[in-house]
Motif scaffolding. Sequence first.
Motif, mmCIF file in Angstrom:
data_model
loop_
_atom_site.group_PDB
_atom_site.id
_atom_site.type_symbol
_atom_site.label_atom_id
_atom_site.label_comp_id
_atom_site.label_asym_id
_atom_site.label_seq_id
_atom_site.Cartn_x
_atom_site.Cartn_y
_atom_site.Cartn_z
ATOM 1 N N PHE A 62 0.870 -1.253 -0.248
ATOM 2 C CA PHE A 62 0.082 -0.078 -0.116
ATOM 3 C C PHE A 62 0.900 1.276 0.046
ATOM 4 N N VAL A 91 -8.098 4.751 -0.796
ATOM 5 C CA VAL A 91 -8.109 3.358 -0.703
ATOM 6 C C VAL A 91 -9.288 3.118 -1.865
ATOM 7 N N TRP A 114 -8.092 10.039 2.223
ATOM 8 C CA TRP A 114 -7.687 8.448 2.218
ATOM 9 C C TRP A 114 -8.928 7.867 1.638
ATOM 10 N N GLN A 115 -10.015 8.285 1.832
ATOM 11 C CA GLN A 115 -11.212 7.397 1.143
ATOM 12 C C GLN A 115 -10.877 7.344 -0.474
ATOM 13 N N GLY A 151 -9.885 -1.692 2.592
ATOM 14 C CA GLY A 151 -9.512 -0.110 2.685
ATOM 15 C C GLY A 151 -10.272 0.548 3.660
ATOM 16 N N ARG A 211 -12.315 -3.346 -1.234
ATOM 17 C CA ARG A 211 -12.889 -2.267 -0.676
ATOM 18 C C ARG A 211 -13.183 -2.495 0.943
#
Lengths: 153, 147
Positions: free
Chosen positions: B72, B135, B131-132, B108, B105
Motif C-alpha cells: 500500500f 483506498v 484517504w477514502q 480499505g 474495498r
Amino acid sequence: MAARLWRGEDPTFPCRGQGSATPPALVLHRPPNPGSPTPSSRRTFASFPTTKTYFPHFDLSPGSAQVKAHGKKVADALTTAAGHLDDLPGALSALSDLHAHKLRVDPVNFKFLSHCLLVTLASHHPAEFTPAVHASLDKFFSAVSTVLTSKYR
Amino acid sequence: MVHFSPEEKAAVTSLWGKVNVEEAGGEALGRLLVVYPWTQRFFDNFGNLSSASAIMGNPKVKAHGKKVLTSFGEAIKNMDNLKGTFAKLSELHCDKLHVDPENFRLLGNVLVIILASHFGKEFTPDVQAAWQKLVAGVATALAHKYH
C-alpha cells in the motif's frame, strides 16, 4: 443472542472476559467530547459527496444547525434500535415505512453512513474500539440498514 | 484516472509518515478477518483463527498484514499512477489468488477506521476524504486487470 452480545454477556463471544471490554451499547450511548464535536454527517458528506443529493433543502456548510439536528435524530433512532436488538423490525417499523415510501434513500448510502459512524466512534473511543466491539457495531449498523431498506420492494 | 490535489496528497503522506506499517498492517488484516469472518476463506493455512484474540495475535496474520500494507505504501509513492503501479498485483489477485475485488474495498475501509482510532482528532473529515479517495483508487486499480 444479539442483545446479550450488545450487553457484553454472551459467553461464546470473544469480548467477554477481556477485563475492561466495554459493551458496544455504552460506546454508542456515551456522548462525544465537547472539544471534538465532529459529527458523522460531516464525514459522510466530505468523503461521499453523492450523499448530499438527499439534502438539497439543507444548509450543508460546517456547523449547520440543520445538519446537527438531523444527526441527532439519526443518533436517537440508533439508540432506540440498540435497546431492541431482538426485534429491530418491530422497533424500526415506522422508520422503515418512511424510508421506503417517502425518503427512498438508495441502499448504498446506508453503508456510507455506517462506515462514517464507525470512523467517528473509533476516533473518539480508540481504547474501547476493540476488534470485537468493532465487529458488533458493524453488524448492528448492517442489521439496522437491512431493516430500513426491507420494505423498498 | 483518479486525480489527487496537492492538499489531498499532503493529507495522505503526512499521516503515512507516522504510521507503523508492521503494526497497522497486522491490525488491518486482523480486523478484516474478525469483522467480516467470510474473508477467512482465503487463509485456510493460517492456523488458529477461532476467536478475535487468536486472529489478532496470529503471527501469519501479522506477517501477511505487513506485506499488504507495505505494498500500500507503494500506492502512496505513486498516487498519480495507481493502475500502473498495481497492474501486476491485479493480475495476481485475479488469476492466482481469485479474490473478489469487494474484499479490497472492505480492507480499505478497515484501514481508514484504524487510522481514525490511531489519530483521533487529527483524522479530520477532510483528511478522511483524501484517504477514502486513495483506498477507493487502490481497490479500483487492483480490480482493473480482472477478466
